[in-house]
Design a protein around this motif. Sequence first.
Motif, PDB file in Angstrom:
ATOM      1  N   PRO A 101      35.167  42.722  43.714  1.00 61.99           N
ATOM      2  CA  PRO A 101      35.122  41.276  43.467  1.00 61.99           C
ATOM      3  C   PRO A 101      33.815  40.891  42.778  1.00 61.99           C
ATOM      4  O   PRO A 101      32.733  41.064  43.337  1.00 61.99           O
ATOM      5  CB  PRO A 101      35.206  40.679  44.884  1.00 61.99           C
ATOM      6  CG  PRO A 101      35.806  41.755  45.724  1.00 61.99           C
ATOM      7  CD  PRO A 101      35.310  43.047  45.131  1.00 61.99           C
ATOM      8  N   LEU A 105      37.017  34.815  40.114  1.00 62.47           N
ATOM      9  CA  LEU A 105      38.176  35.573  40.576  1.00 62.47           C
ATOM     10  C   LEU A 105      39.494  34.939  40.122  1.00 62.47           C
ATOM     11  O   LEU A 105      39.583  33.729  39.947  1.00 62.47           O
ATOM     12  CB  LEU A 105      38.164  35.684  42.104  1.00 62.47           C
ATOM     13  CG  LEU A 105      36.905  36.273  42.743  1.00 62.47           C
ATOM     14  CD1 LEU A 105      37.130  36.454  44.242  1.00 62.47           C
ATOM     15  CD2 LEU A 105      36.500  37.587  42.087  1.00 62.47           C
ATOM     16  N   ASP A 106      40.497  35.791  39.973  1.00 58.81           N
ATOM     17  CA  ASP A 106      41.838  35.341  39.599  1.00 58.81           C
ATOM     18  C   ASP A 106      42.726  35.288  40.836  1.00 58.81           C
ATOM     19  O   ASP A 106      42.641  36.148  41.716  1.00 58.81           O
ATOM     20  CB  ASP A 106      42.469  36.296  38.584  1.00 58.81           C
ATOM     21  CG  ASP A 106      41.720  36.309  37.263  1.00 58.81           C
ATOM     22  OD1 ASP A 106      41.215  35.239  36.875  1.00 58.81           O
ATOM     23  OD2 ASP A 106      41.643  37.377  36.630  1.00 58.81           O
ATOM     24  N   PHE A 107      43.608  34.286  40.867  1.00 62.69           N
ATOM     25  CA  PHE A 107      44.544  34.147  41.978  1.00 62.69           C
ATOM     26  C   PHE A 107      45.923  33.765  41.448  1.00 62.69           C
ATOM     27  O   PHE A 107      46.044  33.171  40.372  1.00 62.69           O
ATOM     28  CB  PHE A 107      44.077  33.071  42.966  1.00 62.69           C
ATOM     29  CG  PHE A 107      42.726  33.340  43.558  1.00 62.69           C
ATOM     30  CD1 PHE A 107      42.586  34.242  44.592  1.00 62.69           C
ATOM     31  CD2 PHE A 107      41.595  32.696  43.076  1.00 62.69           C
ATOM     32  CE1 PHE A 107      41.337  34.507  45.139  1.00 62.69           C
ATOM     33  CE2 PHE A 107      40.351  32.945  43.610  1.00 62.69           C
ATOM     34  CZ  PHE A 107      40.225  33.855  44.646  1.00 62.69           C
ATOM     35  N   TRP A 143      39.751  36.116  50.126  1.00 65.45           N
ATOM     36  CA  TRP A 143      39.446  37.514  49.816  1.00 65.45           C
ATOM     37  C   TRP A 143      40.724  38.351  49.768  1.00 65.45           C
ATOM     38  O   TRP A 143      40.920  39.165  48.871  1.00 65.45           O
ATOM     39  CB  TRP A 143      38.499  38.027  50.893  1.00 65.45           C
ATOM     40  CG  TRP A 143      37.900  39.380  50.728  1.00 65.45           C
ATOM     41  CD1 TRP A 143      38.388  40.562  51.207  1.00 65.45           C
ATOM     42  CD2 TRP A 143      36.652  39.700  50.091  1.00 65.45           C
ATOM     43  NE1 TRP A 143      37.527  41.592  50.912  1.00 65.45           N
ATOM     44  CE2 TRP A 143      36.449  41.090  50.227  1.00 65.45           C
ATOM     45  CE3 TRP A 143      35.689  38.940  49.434  1.00 65.45           C
ATOM     46  CZ2 TRP A 143      35.330  41.736  49.724  1.00 65.45           C
ATOM     47  CZ3 TRP A 143      34.573  39.588  48.933  1.00 65.45           C
ATOM     48  CH2 TRP A 143      34.400  40.965  49.068  1.00 65.45           C
ATOM     49  N   TYR A 146      42.785  37.669  46.731  1.00 68.03           N
ATOM     50  CA  TYR A 146      42.222  38.385  45.582  1.00 68.03           C
ATOM     51  C   TYR A 146      42.688  39.840  45.590  1.00 68.03           C
ATOM     52  O   TYR A 146      43.051  40.399  44.547  1.00 68.03           O
ATOM     53  CB  TYR A 146      40.689  38.333  45.609  1.00 68.03           C
ATOM     54  CG  TYR A 146      40.067  39.370  44.691  1.00 68.03           C
ATOM     55  CD1 TYR A 146      40.001  39.150  43.322  1.00 68.03           C
ATOM     56  CD2 TYR A 146      39.602  40.583  45.203  1.00 68.03           C
ATOM     57  CE1 TYR A 146      39.470  40.120  42.478  1.00 68.03           C
ATOM     58  CE2 TYR A 146      39.073  41.546  44.365  1.00 68.03           C
ATOM     59  CZ  TYR A 146      39.011  41.320  43.010  1.00 68.03           C
ATOM     60  OH  TYR A 146      38.501  42.280  42.188  1.00 68.03           O
ATOM     61  N   ARG A 150      44.669  41.814  42.701  1.00 66.98           N
ATOM     62  CA  ARG A 150      44.127  43.063  42.204  1.00 66.98           C
ATOM     63  C   ARG A 150      45.160  44.172  42.248  1.00 66.98           C
ATOM     64  O   ARG A 150      45.306  44.966  41.314  1.00 66.98           O
ATOM     65  CB  ARG A 150      42.901  43.470  43.020  1.00 66.98           C
ATOM     66  CG  ARG A 150      42.225  44.736  42.511  1.00 66.98           C
ATOM     67  CD  ARG A 150      41.298  45.323  43.546  1.00 66.98           C
ATOM     68  NE  ARG A 150      42.044  45.902  44.656  1.00 66.98           N
ATOM     69  CZ  ARG A 150      41.484  46.647  45.599  1.00 66.98           C
ATOM     70  NH1 ARG A 150      40.193  46.862  45.574  1.00 66.98           N
ATOM     71  NH2 ARG A 150      42.214  47.135  46.577  1.00 66.98           N
TER      72      ARG A 150
END
Length: 268
Positions: A101, A105-107, A143, A146, A150
């Motif tokens: 991370p 960040l992408d969500f 978290w 994420y 990922r």
Amino acid sequence: MPQDFPLPYVVFNNTIERKKFLWEHDFYEYWIAMILLNGSFSLTMEGTHSIVEAGDVVVYPPGVFFQRRIVQPIRSLYIRFDVRMSGPEENMQLNFGKHTPVGCLDFQDTDRINADIAFLSAIANQHSEQAITLANHYFRDIWFEYMHVRDIREIRENEVVGDPIIAETIQYFQKNFTDPIMISQLAVMFGISHVTLTNRFVRVTGITPMEYLNRIRMHNACELLSATDLPISVISDQCGYENQFYFSRVFHRRMGISPTEYRKQSQV
């Protein structure tokens, strides 16, 4: 036994307001997250440039240089946290696979992230044990989301890498995570050894097959706990765990909170 992976442990969760950053070119010595509530700023980390806007989550790993400049005055959550393995061997080397991370960040599930941000904002600047426990819960949910994004990215990368057995293994996990799965039996299906399958999987994804499978199961468990009133025993079964007690033990170790408490806090 599922393999442990790094989890954040919130130290404090405060709000800050800035018209100009005190440090525009620097690095932090600790893990820091900034969750922007208002305003915007430009950010460059590890060669990636982005404009951070309200609702974005930025993670600064320790020792990683950044360049940033406020575009519009900001109000932000400023979260200091530690990262360590979730199991008893807290000094084990951190393993994020391919994607540590870092930066903005992408969500996928933005509604879920926005709800977590709202809860974190409501308890900001409170330093009681209860407030830190809640901050851990909501920040770990971010978290974990994420981690899910990922994993999806890694699936796409696997398709590009062109290892058909690993791509098929991941697809099998996605379709059959509700069932009992033994990696040794999966290896037999592909005509290779357990060790060969594990080594190839780690080489492509950065984590073991069992860890990948457990992340899928845990993400779906969180979704069911948040969005349904299904009994814990049913959720345990639908996520592929052998019994409710084992599921509860794994969930608490990974999320730092029991499934019942997670549901209670998620449905506030």
